[in-house]
Design a protein around this motif. Structure first.
Motif, PDB file in Angstrom:
ATOM      1  N   VAL A  73      79.232  -0.766  44.054  1.00 21.08           N
ATOM      2  CA  VAL A  73      80.271  -0.167  44.897  1.00 21.08           C
ATOM      3  C   VAL A  73      79.673   0.920  45.779  1.00 21.08           C
ATOM      4  CG1 VAL A  73      82.340   1.295  44.857  1.00 21.08           C
ATOM      5  CG2 VAL A  73      82.205  -0.724  43.369  1.00 21.08           C
ATOM      6  N   ARG A  74      78.908   1.804  45.180  1.00 24.15           N
ATOM      7  CA  ARG A  74      78.309   2.913  45.948  1.00 24.15           C
ATOM      8  C   ARG A  74      77.329   2.396  46.999  1.00 24.15           C
ATOM      9  NH1 ARG A  74      77.988   5.221  40.559  1.00 24.15           N
ATOM     10  NH2 ARG A  74      79.702   6.683  40.310  1.00 24.15           N
ATOM     11  N   ALA A  75      76.539   1.399  46.635  1.00 20.42           N
ATOM     12  CA  ALA A  75      75.567   0.844  47.583  1.00 20.42           C
ATOM     13  C   ALA A  75      76.271   0.189  48.768  1.00 20.42           C
ATOM     14  CB  ALA A  75      74.654  -0.157  46.871  1.00 20.42           C
ATOM     15  N   ALA A  76      77.350  -0.526  48.514  1.00 15.73           N
ATOM     16  CA  ALA A  76      78.083  -1.184  49.603  1.00 15.73           C
ATOM     17  C   ALA A  76      78.750  -0.149  50.507  1.00 15.73           C
ATOM     18  CB  ALA A  76      79.133  -2.134  49.027  1.00 15.73           C
ATOM     19  N   ARG A  77      79.316   0.898  49.932  1.00 13.20           N
ATOM     20  CA  ARG A  77      79.929   1.949  50.757  1.00 13.20           C
ATOM     21  C   ARG A  77      78.881   2.659  51.599  1.00 13.20           C
ATOM     22  NH1 ARG A  77      83.978   4.735  46.474  1.00 13.20           N
ATOM     23  NH2 ARG A  77      81.972   5.497  45.782  1.00 13.20           N
ATOM     24  N   GLU A  78      77.694   2.842  51.045  1.00  9.40           N
ATOM     25  CA  GLU A  78      76.619   3.490  51.800  1.00  9.40           C
ATOM     26  C   GLU A  78      76.127   2.594  52.934  1.00  9.40           C
ATOM     27  OE1 GLU A  78      72.082   4.779  50.863  1.00  9.40           O
ATOM     28  OE2 GLU A  78      73.603   5.544  49.452  1.00  9.40           O
ATOM     29  N   ALA A  79      76.046   1.286  52.677  1.00 11.37           N
ATOM     30  CA  ALA A  79      75.571   0.340  53.691  1.00 11.37           C
ATOM     31  C   ALA A  79      76.599   0.123  54.799  1.00 11.37           C
ATOM     32  CB  ALA A  79      75.219  -0.994  53.038  1.00 11.37           C
ATOM     33  N   PHE A  80      77.893   0.262  54.472  1.00 13.22           N
ATOM     34  CA  PHE A  80      78.957   0.015  55.446  1.00 13.22           C
ATOM     35  C   PHE A  80      79.918   1.204  55.507  1.00 13.22           C
ATOM     36  CE2 PHE A  80      77.572  -4.071  53.766  1.00 13.22           C
ATOM     37  CZ  PHE A  80      77.177  -4.687  54.940  1.00 13.22           C
ATOM     38  N   PRO A  81      79.429   2.358  55.968  1.00 12.89           N
ATOM     39  CA  PRO A  81      80.294   3.547  55.990  1.00 12.89           C
ATOM     40  C   PRO A  81      81.441   3.433  57.001  1.00 12.89           C
ATOM     41  CG  PRO A  81      78.250   4.002  57.146  1.00 12.89           C
ATOM     42  CD  PRO A  81      78.099   2.645  56.504  1.00 12.89           C
ATOM     43  N   LYS A 126      85.758  -3.603  49.157  1.00 11.35           N
ATOM     44  CA  LYS A 126      86.734  -3.772  48.088  1.00 11.35           C
ATOM     45  C   LYS A 126      86.085  -4.364  46.857  1.00 11.35           C
ATOM     46  CE  LYS A 126      88.707  -8.281  49.318  1.00 11.35           C
ATOM     47  NZ  LYS A 126      89.928  -8.997  49.699  1.00 11.35           N
ATOM     48  N   VAL A 127      86.726  -4.116  45.728  1.00  4.80           N
ATOM     49  CA  VAL A 127      86.337  -4.698  44.450  1.00  4.80           C
ATOM     50  C   VAL A 127      87.318  -5.819  44.156  1.00  4.80           C
ATOM     51  CG1 VAL A 127      86.212  -4.287  41.961  1.00  4.80           C
ATOM     52  CG2 VAL A 127      85.324  -2.583  43.542  1.00  4.80           C
ATOM     53  N   VAL A 128      86.791  -6.969  43.774  1.00  9.96           N
ATOM     54  CA  VAL A 128      87.621  -8.107  43.387  1.00  9.96           C
ATOM     55  C   VAL A 128      87.246  -8.465  41.957  1.00  9.96           C
ATOM     56  CG1 VAL A 128      88.312 -10.465  43.927  1.00  9.96           C
ATOM     57  CG2 VAL A 128      87.612  -8.934  45.769  1.00  9.96           C
ATOM     58  N   CYS A 129      88.248  -8.615  41.110  1.00 11.58           N
ATOM     59  CA  CYS A 129      88.039  -8.971  39.703  1.00 11.58           C
ATOM     60  C   CYS A 129      88.574 -10.382  39.495  1.00 11.58           C
ATOM     61  CB  CYS A 129      88.758  -7.993  38.790  1.00 11.58           C
ATOM     62  SG  CYS A 129      88.329  -6.269  39.108  1.00 11.58           S
ATOM     63  N   PRO A 182      96.991   7.009  47.414  1.00 10.01           N
ATOM     64  CA  PRO A 182      95.825   7.627  48.060  1.00 10.01           C
ATOM     65  C   PRO A 182      94.548   6.930  47.577  1.00 10.01           C
ATOM     66  CG  PRO A 182      97.262   9.290  47.089  1.00 10.01           C
ATOM     67  CD  PRO A 182      97.778   7.961  46.633  1.00 10.01           C
ATOM     68  N   ASP A 183      93.467   7.085  48.347  1.00 11.93           N
ATOM     69  CA  ASP A 183      92.203   6.460  47.955  1.00 11.93           C
ATOM     70  C   ASP A 183      91.833   6.856  46.533  1.00 11.93           C
ATOM     71  OD1 ASP A 183      91.963   5.228  50.394  1.00 11.93           O
ATOM     72  OD2 ASP A 183      90.660   6.766  51.238  1.00 11.93           O
ATOM     73  N   LEU A 184      91.317   5.876  45.785  1.00  9.04           N
ATOM     74  CA  LEU A 184      90.905   6.136  44.410  1.00  9.04           C
ATOM     75  C   LEU A 184      89.604   6.929  44.386  1.00  9.04           C
ATOM     76  CD1 LEU A 184      91.541   2.620  42.811  1.00  9.04           C
ATOM     77  CD2 LEU A 184      93.056   4.596  42.815  1.00  9.04           C
ATOM     78  N   THR A 185      89.481   7.808  43.413  1.00  6.11           N
ATOM     79  CA  THR A 185      88.219   8.526  43.199  1.00  6.11           C
ATOM     80  C   THR A 185      87.255   7.589  42.492  1.00  6.11           C
ATOM     81  OG1 THR A 185      88.883   9.339  41.033  1.00  6.11           O
ATOM     82  CG2 THR A 185      89.484  10.709  42.950  1.00  6.11           C
ATOM     83  N   ASP A 186      85.986   7.958  42.444  1.00  6.76           N
ATOM     84  CA  ASP A 186      85.018   7.134  41.724  1.00  6.76           C
ATOM     85  C   ASP A 186      85.389   6.998  40.249  1.00  6.76           C
ATOM     86  OD1 ASP A 186      83.657   6.677  44.039  1.00  6.76           O
ATOM     87  OD2 ASP A 186      81.801   7.675  43.422  1.00  6.76           O
ATOM     88  N   GLU A 187      85.945   8.053  39.660  1.00  6.54           N
ATOM     89  CA  GLU A 187      86.354   7.987  38.255  1.00  6.54           C
ATOM     90  C   GLU A 187      87.497   6.990  38.075  1.00  6.54           C
ATOM     91  OE1 GLU A 187      86.090  10.960  39.979  1.00  6.54           O
ATOM     92  OE2 GLU A 187      84.095  11.394  39.172  1.00  6.54           O
ATOM     93  N   ILE A 218      90.805  -1.826  47.607  1.00  8.41           N
ATOM     94  CA  ILE A 218      89.870  -1.249  48.566  1.00  8.41           C
ATOM     95  C   ILE A 218      89.261   0.014  47.972  1.00  8.41           C
ATOM     96  CG2 ILE A 218      89.670  -0.155  50.843  1.00  8.41           C
ATOM     97  CD1 ILE A 218      91.829  -2.085  51.825  1.00  8.41           C
ATOM     98  N   VAL A 219      87.927   0.118  48.079  1.00 12.44           N
ATOM     99  CA  VAL A 219      87.209   1.280  47.546  1.00 12.44           C
ATOM    100  C   VAL A 219      86.449   2.034  48.631  1.00 12.44           C
ATOM    101  CG1 VAL A 219      87.026   0.339  45.221  1.00 12.44           C
ATOM    102  CG2 VAL A 219      85.212  -0.126  46.880  1.00 12.44           C
ATOM    103  N   GLY A 220      86.480   1.539  49.854  1.00 11.85           N
ATOM    104  CA  GLY A 220      85.824   2.196  50.976  1.00 11.85           C
ATOM    105  C   GLY A 220      86.486   1.760  52.262  1.00 11.85           C
ATOM    106  N   ARG A 221      86.659   2.703  53.170  1.00 13.72           N
ATOM    107  CA  ARG A 221      87.301   2.399  54.442  1.00 13.72           C
ATOM    108  C   ARG A 221      86.763   3.330  55.522  1.00 13.72           C
ATOM    109  NH1 ARG A 221      92.739   1.937  54.211  1.00 13.72           N
ATOM    110  NH2 ARG A 221      92.804   1.571  51.994  1.00 13.72           N
ATOM    111  N   PRO A 222      86.856   2.940  56.789  1.00  8.94           N
ATOM    112  CA  PRO A 222      86.400   3.826  57.860  1.00  8.94           C
ATOM    113  C   PRO A 222      87.329   5.026  58.008  1.00  8.94           C
ATOM    114  CG  PRO A 222      87.403   1.855  58.780  1.00  8.94           C
ATOM    115  CD  PRO A 222      87.351   1.665  57.291  1.00  8.94           C
TER     116      PRO A 222
END
Length: 142
Positions: free
Chosen positions: A70-78, A83-86, A12-17, A101-105
């Motif tokens: 992460v939060r700014a990108a999700r807000e800009a592209f709801p 995704k986060v890449v390390c 399932p989608d990861l929480t912010d924590e 992936i940390v945000g999806r439609p």
């Protein structure tokens, strides 16, 4: 259809924590963090657009800096994917060590498989993203 790309794609989608915990893990390993986004998550589209500059040389306790991005990108592209890449540079080159992936439609239309029959009984398959039917910037909008 749920897009499944990246390390935790079948969970399932990861929480912010949980996202912060994964970023903390990456920073402990000395990896650089980058936030990317796209509205075309085709499986062969491995290079998404950068949200901001890569976050090189963050300290282990600078998780909040990466989470802000992460939060700014999700807000800009709801209505897009984020995704986060390390990146691990320990071998002298940029290598993806972890991505998720940390945000999806809300609605993910998915893909269709197109079959083409060729001469000599050859069969070719192509994956077509339904999202790509709409112009860039208008995909996934209700």
């Amino acid at each position: 259809m749920r897009i499944t790309q990246g390390t935790f794609s079948f969970l399932p989608d990861l929480t912010d924590e949980q996202i912060a915990a994964q970023i903390a893990y990456a920073l402990r390993k000395g990896w650089s963090i980058m936030v990317e986004h796209t509205d075309d998550p085709h499986p062969r589209n491995g290079l998404w657009e950068m949200w901001s500059q890569p976050l090189f040389d963050l300290g282990e306790h600078e998780v909040d800096t990466a989470m802000r991005e992460v939060r700014a990108a999700r807000e800009a592209f709801p209505h897009g994917y984020v995704k986060v890449v390390c990146y691990d540079r320990s071998l002298g080159r940029q290598t993806t060590a972890l991505s998720f992936i940390v945000g999806r439609p809300e609605d993910e239309p998915g893909f269709r498989l197109e079959r083409q029959e060729k001469a000599d009984r050859q069969v070719r398959y192509t994956i077509h993203s339904y999202a790509a039917d709409a112009p860039v910037g208008r995909r996934y909008l209700a």
